[in-house]
Enzyme design. Sequence first.
Site, PDB file in Angstrom:
ATOM      1  N   CYS A  64       0.619  -1.430   0.337  1.00  0.00           N
ATOM      2  CA  CYS A  64       0.025   0.086   0.281  1.00  0.00           C
ATOM      3  C   CYS A  64       0.798   1.299   0.127  1.00  0.00           C
ATOM      4  CB  CYS A  64      -0.505  -0.029   1.694  1.00  0.00           C
ATOM      5  SG  CYS A  64      -1.687  -1.795   1.298  1.00  0.00           S
TER       6      CYS A  64
ATOM      7  N   ASN B 144     -10.235  -1.079  -0.032  1.00  0.00           N
ATOM      8  CA  ASN B 144      -8.421  -0.956  -0.331  1.00  0.00           C
ATOM      9  C   ASN B 144      -8.434  -1.091  -1.869  1.00  0.00           C
ATOM     10  OD1 ASN B 144      -5.680  -1.103   0.225  1.00  0.00           O
ATOM     11  ND2 ASN B 144      -6.411  -2.033   2.234  1.00  0.00           N
TER      12      ASN B 144
ATOM     13  N   HIS C 235      -3.503   6.642   1.927  1.00  0.00           N
ATOM     14  CA  HIS C 235      -3.927   5.636   1.631  1.00  0.00           C
ATOM     15  C   HIS C 235      -5.465   5.245   2.017  1.00  0.00           C
ATOM     16  CE1 HIS C 235      -4.370   1.488   0.602  1.00  0.00           C
ATOM     17  NE2 HIS C 235      -4.059   0.806   1.731  1.00  0.00           N
TER      18      HIS C 235
HETATM   19  N1  COA Z   1     -18.717  -8.981   9.428  1.00  0.00           N
HETATM   20  C1  COA Z   1     -19.106  -9.188  10.811  1.00  0.00           C
HETATM   21  N2  COA Z   1     -18.063  -9.192  11.533  1.00  0.00           N
HETATM   22  C2  COA Z   1     -17.174  -9.476  11.419  1.00  0.00           C
HETATM   23  C3  COA Z   1     -16.448  -9.039  10.087  1.00  0.00           C
HETATM   24  C4  COA Z   1     -17.307  -8.697   9.526  1.00  0.00           C
HETATM   25  N3  COA Z   1     -17.200  -8.873   8.207  1.00  0.00           N
HETATM   26  N4  COA Z   1     -14.857  -9.302  10.394  1.00  0.00           N
HETATM   27  C5  COA Z   1     -15.008  -9.678  11.164  1.00  0.00           C
HETATM   28  N5  COA Z   1     -15.882  -9.509  12.613  1.00  0.00           N
HETATM   29  C6  COA Z   1     -16.116  -9.872  13.424  1.00  0.00           C
HETATM   30  C7  COA Z   1     -14.786 -10.172  14.137  1.00  0.00           C
HETATM   31  O1  COA Z   1     -15.202 -12.022  14.485  1.00  0.00           O
HETATM   32  C8  COA Z   1     -15.247  -9.936  15.759  1.00  0.00           C
HETATM   33  O2  COA Z   1     -15.965 -10.889  16.497  1.00  0.00           O
HETATM   34  P1  COA Z   1     -16.170 -11.578  17.801  1.00  0.00           P
HETATM   35  O3  COA Z   1     -15.588 -10.617  18.640  1.00  0.00           O
HETATM   36  O4  COA Z   1     -17.178 -12.451  18.133  1.00  0.00           O
HETATM   37  O5  COA Z   1     -14.582 -12.950  17.525  1.00  0.00           O
HETATM   38  C9  COA Z   1     -15.661  -8.990  15.337  1.00  0.00           C
HETATM   39  O6  COA Z   1     -16.184  -8.598  14.492  1.00  0.00           O
HETATM   40  C10 COA Z   1     -14.337  -7.972  15.943  1.00  0.00           C
HETATM   41  O7  COA Z   1     -13.128  -8.340  15.253  1.00  0.00           O
HETATM   42  P2  COA Z   1     -11.738  -7.366  14.941  1.00  0.00           P
HETATM   43  O8  COA Z   1     -11.304  -7.783  13.727  1.00  0.00           O
HETATM   44  O9  COA Z   1     -11.653  -6.633  16.362  1.00  0.00           O
HETATM   45  O10 COA Z   1     -12.428  -5.794  14.167  1.00  0.00           O
HETATM   46  P3  COA Z   1     -12.076  -5.176  13.714  1.00  0.00           P
HETATM   47  O11 COA Z   1     -13.073  -3.895  14.791  1.00  0.00           O
HETATM   48  O12 COA Z   1     -10.881  -4.364  13.822  1.00  0.00           O
HETATM   49  O13 COA Z   1     -12.264  -4.696  12.741  1.00  0.00           O
HETATM   50  C11 COA Z   1     -11.300  -4.934  10.518  1.00  0.00           C
HETATM   51  C12 COA Z   1     -12.401  -5.664  11.753  1.00  0.00           C
HETATM   52  C13 COA Z   1     -10.168  -5.906   9.739  1.00  0.00           C
HETATM   53  C14 COA Z   1     -11.979  -4.103   9.736  1.00  0.00           C
HETATM   54  C15 COA Z   1      -9.816  -4.122  11.221  1.00  0.00           C
HETATM   55  O14 COA Z   1      -8.623  -4.304  11.519  1.00  0.00           O
HETATM   56  C16 COA Z   1      -8.887  -3.735  10.276  1.00  0.00           C
HETATM   57  O15 COA Z   1      -9.290  -2.492   9.157  1.00  0.00           O
HETATM   58  N6  COA Z   1      -7.804  -3.278  10.008  1.00  0.00           N
HETATM   59  C17 COA Z   1      -6.778  -2.298   9.229  1.00  0.00           C
HETATM   60  C18 COA Z   1      -7.061  -3.694   8.168  1.00  0.00           C
HETATM   61  C19 COA Z   1      -6.232  -2.631   6.408  1.00  0.00           C
HETATM   62  O16 COA Z   1      -5.957  -1.482   6.752  1.00  0.00           O
HETATM   63  N7  COA Z   1      -5.313  -3.618   5.970  1.00  0.00           N
HETATM   64  C20 COA Z   1      -4.853  -3.325   4.886  1.00  0.00           C
HETATM   65  C21 COA Z   1      -3.360  -2.890   5.441  1.00  0.00           C
HETATM   66  S1  COA Z   1      -2.884  -1.347   4.123  1.00  0.00           S
END
Ligand code: COA
Length: 325
Positions: free
Chosen positions: A111, A282, A252
């Site tokens: 990214c 993204n 980004h």
């Molecule tokens: N729909 C519904 N629930 C979901 C889900 C979805 N698409 N994806 C994950 N969950 C659930 C998880 O299983 C978890 O459930 P649990 O509490 O029962 O275990 C809960 O939601 C919280 O998950 P968590 O991973 O803690 O959520 P988060 O707030 O961290 O959000 C992302 C997840 C992936 C959106 C977030 O971590 C993120 O955007 N990270 C950066 C990603 C990124 O930028 N990547 C590219 C790099 S450039």
Amino acid sequence: MGSKITGFGAYLPPEALTNSQLEGLVDTNDEWIVQRTGIRERRIAQGEGTAALALRAARCALADAGREPESLDLIITATVTPDCFTPSTACMVQAGLGARRAAAFDISAACSGFVYALDLADSFIQTGKFRTILILGAETLSRIVDYTDRSTCILFGDGAGAAVVEASEEDGVLGTYLWADGAGGGVLRAQALPQDENPLGSRAAWTITDRAVSMAGGEVLRFSLSEAPRAIDAVLSRAGLTIGDIDWIVPHQANRRIISGIIRRYHLPEQKVYVNIDRFGNTSSATIPICLAEMRERGLLQTGQRVLLVGFGGGLTAAAAIIRI
Ligand code: COA
């Protein structure tokens, strides 16, 4: 000798994948995706590879710069989803354009890739080696996303962006900052080849899940929230500027929460920060040049304005640049 960006271009494949369509693939819902990421839909390439997307964006950027393909000395494509190990995406773009004079190669910085490519182009121009360089960020992430994994498939989309960087009396690149933390790279991975413990033995079938993006989302979120500001501070200091001197921030587009974190941290007016993650998700190396091309098309970029670009992600990598329009 300075360098200046003289043209921007982008291409997004027409097919959209909406949050409600994802509800049919994995256990998720529109409200969760919008709240946690800010994404409403993303584009998915159908029958077009990364080089095809890149070529379309390249043509737009050349037209915007008023340049012919023959004027290009070098093409650099940032991508983590090339169609082939070889030829490179940049070579395929060179052939498609008929840019017969140009050298061409790809770089892999996820990214942060477009900002890495911009820094390379600026450095080449400063040495006097090349005068006119096409840089691209192009991805078909849909090919390496596992559409049974709800924590990643909601995030990524396909697209390409491009810019023409030219030698100029005016200084159009006011500062750059590149950084990597390879030791942390395991939190965001996509395998290129099967990990074969016994190369002489029979090779197991190679499936999408073997090469799909795997991500520790929380770790990546924490990395981005700490490294994006570090990159912004570093590039401002290198350019001898403060955040108040910046007209636009183009971050980004990884997650709306990361962008909001940057806005809060620097007390920025929302209208100074360009956001299109709701429509395209993204697209890794392509998000920043896609934003720039949209801003150009919408008449948002005025001559003399300073624009701060900041990328962060796989590698792990982070990068920032300040350009003058
Ligand atoms: N729909 C519904 N629930 C979901 C889900 C979805 N698409 N994806 C994950 N969950 C659930 C998880 O299983 C978890 O459930 P649990 O509490 O029962 O275990 C809960 O939601 C919280 O998950 P968590 O991973 O803690 O959520 P988060 O707030 O961290 O959000 C992302 C997840 C992936 C959106 C977030 O971590 C993120 O955007 N990270 C950066 C990603 C990124 O930028 N990547 C590219 C790099 S450039």
